[in-house]
Scaffold this motif. Structure first.
Motif, PDB file in Angstrom:
ATOM      1  N   GLU A 147       0.842  -1.200   0.000  1.00 17.74           N
ATOM      2  CA  GLU A 147       0.000   0.000   0.000  1.00 17.74           C
ATOM      3  C   GLU A 147       0.878   1.250   0.000  1.00 17.74           C
ATOM      4  O   GLU A 147       2.093   1.173   0.126  1.00 17.74           O
ATOM      5  N   ALA A 184       0.239   5.119   1.781  1.00 18.60           N
ATOM      6  CA  ALA A 184      -0.600   6.101   2.465  1.00 18.60           C
ATOM      7  C   ALA A 184      -0.268   7.511   1.986  1.00 18.60           C
ATOM      8  O   ALA A 184       0.834   7.785   1.507  1.00 18.60           O
ATOM      9  N   ALA A 196      -2.502   9.289   8.643  1.00 18.93           N
ATOM     10  CA  ALA A 196      -2.700   8.380   7.509  1.00 18.93           C
ATOM     11  C   ALA A 196      -1.846   7.124   7.624  1.00 18.93           C
ATOM     12  O   ALA A 196      -2.313   6.017   7.336  1.00 18.93           O
ATOM     13  N   THR A 197      -0.599   7.279   8.048  1.00 16.17           N
ATOM     14  CA  THR A 197       0.295   6.120   8.141  1.00 16.17           C
ATOM     15  C   THR A 197      -0.175   5.160   9.230  1.00 16.17           C
ATOM     16  O   THR A 197      -0.209   3.941   9.035  1.00 16.17           O
ATOM     17  N   GLU A 244       3.995   1.364   2.406  1.00 20.30           N
ATOM     18  CA  GLU A 244       3.669   0.474   3.516  1.00 20.30           C
ATOM     19  C   GLU A 244       3.315  -0.904   2.979  1.00 20.30           C
ATOM     20  O   GLU A 244       2.792  -1.022   1.869  1.00 20.30           O
ATOM     21  N   ARG A 254       0.907  10.382   3.245  1.00 23.30           N
ATOM     22  CA  ARG A 254       1.552  10.752   4.505  1.00 23.30           C
ATOM     23  C   ARG A 254       1.406  12.225   4.862  1.00 23.30           C
ATOM     24  O   ARG A 254       1.689  12.620   5.992  1.00 23.30           O
ATOM     25  N   LYS A 305      -3.141   3.252   7.983  1.00 26.52           N
ATOM     26  CA  LYS A 305      -2.778   2.262   6.966  1.00 26.52           C
ATOM     27  C   LYS A 305      -2.167   1.020   7.601  1.00 26.52           C
ATOM     28  O   LYS A 305      -2.481  -0.118   7.207  1.00 26.52           O
TER      29      LYS A 305
END
Length: 394
Positions: free
Chosen positions: A271, A273, A280-281, A386, A275, A284
């Protein structure tokens, strides 16, 4: 994790791992279980911390001196680890199987000739015609083999030449995400029936002034002395030299040749994100852990880099999961492209042995223990990307 009827079981049947802790999966596991302190060097590249590769007898896996000479250190490390994986899977020197073994490699660019670079920069500073000087020096000082060695796919080429792996070949670039996607593609091809057996992994040489310079310009490097990667206010990246390769194959193919599984690879997710968005991270990583459907005996092996922003965000999700956590970089350092394959190697060992190595004192996220049946491997790139994978008992 349940498999659909359209997807086949994918087994890990061979592991090749070389790091600062030792040569081979068993040597690394023994060091981990024995509570061996991280092996670091804070002097050679002071003030930056690196995990140096253990001394290797390259003749054992790369018998021709000519082959060794034309490889850069990261290629030798990777070719060596790949050979260990093939041996562990019982397919080394088996021309029939190797001719059908697909290869997916995660690799960065080649290494710079620091002495030549420094000399050219020094002369440019005093030149009245820097453009002409640069062209002349590039033509006279850079060997053609140096330019060729910059190619990321040379690791796969060297593995093919030295070990005879001559199925399809793919190379991914892109730091940590390249390691995730290399494994994802190898896994997906076997699970879908497009491939029966594959060699996947990567290598990294941390003992390089050029990459340390690249990372320190963005203030990513760990400085001074080693600290656990989940320390308060992320301590920086402790770069680690390593080679990590896995042999993946369909359960049917392994059974047909009488090979036993080390563990089962049940899913791989990649994935990215946004950031720039707060939280967001963390969200995720939580989503990736949720995809693995954590059950009894589940642990997390984190490939966290120790870098600012990314690692504290990952730490939030790991704490919230309530699962036992161990950080790969706390033991091996951070190997960028090779980090995710190395995390999978340790996860497969933990699952196969049913236990987890001790926590590292001083790391606030590493907690818990007990019997291990499943391992989620998380990977949050130091500035993007990620991923995660699920390893289970076969």
């Amino acid at each position: 994790m349940p498999e659909t009827s359209a997807r086949r079981d994918v087994w890990i049947t061979g592991i090749g791992l070389v790091s600062s802790l030792g040569e081979g999966p068993e040597a690394n596991w023994a060091a981990l279980m024995g509570g061996t302190a991280p092996v670091t060097d804070a002097e050679t590249f002071a003030p930056y911390v690196v995990h140096p590769i253990v001394k290797l007898d390259y003749d054992r896996q790369i018998p021709k001196k000519g082959d060794q000479r034309q490889m850069e250190p990261w290629q030798r490390i990777g070719t060596y680890a790949a050979g260990l994986a093939l041996e562990a899977a019982g397919i080394a020197k088996n021309a029939d199987i190797l001719s059908k073994t697909d290869m997916v490699v995660a690799a960065g660019g080649g290494e710079r000739d620091a002495a030549v670079d420094a000399s050219i920069l020094s002369d440019l500073a005093s030149s009245n015609d820097p453009g002409r000087l640069l062209n002349e020096r590039l033509l006279s000082d850079l060997r053609p083999t140096l330019s060729l060695a910059q190619l990321s796919n040379l690791l796969a080429g060297n593995i093919s030449i030295v070990h005879g792996v001559t199925g399809s070949s793919r190379t991914f670039m892109g730091e940590e995400s390249s390691g995730v996607d290399a494994v994802r593609v190898a896994y997906s091809r076997i699970a879908s029936g497009q491939s029966e057996i594959g060699l996947v992994g990567g290598a990294y040489n941390a003992e390089r002034e050029d990459t340390l310079l690249l990372n320190v310009l963005d203030d990513f490097c760990m400085k001074g002395t080693f600290r656990p990667v989940f320390s308060v206010e992320a301590p920086g990246i402790p770069s680690g030299s390593m080679g990590a390769f896995l042999v993946l194959e369909s359960a049917a193919h392994a059974k047909a040749r009488g090979a036993a599984p080390i563990a089962r690879l049940s899913g791989v997710w990649s994935e990215r994100a946004r950031r720039s968005e707060p939280g967001a991270t963390t969200r995720k990583v939580a989503e990736l852990i949720a995809k693995a459907e954590a059950g009894p005996g589940t642990v997390v092996l984190s490939c966290a880099a120790g870098g600012r922003d990314a690692t504290p965000a990952e730490a939030e999700a790991l704490k919230a999961s309530g699962l036992p956590v161990r950080a790969v970089a706390n033991r091996l350092g951070h190997g960028f492209e090779a980090q995710f394959p190395a995390g999978l190697a340790l996860a497969a060992l933990a699952v196969s042995k049913g236990e987890l190595f001790p926590v590292l004192a001083g790391d606030p996220v590493e907690t818990g223990g007990g019997a291990v049946a499943r391992a989620v491997v998380t990977c949050v790139g130091h500035w993007r990307g990620e991923g995660a994978a699920l390893v289970e008992k076969a």
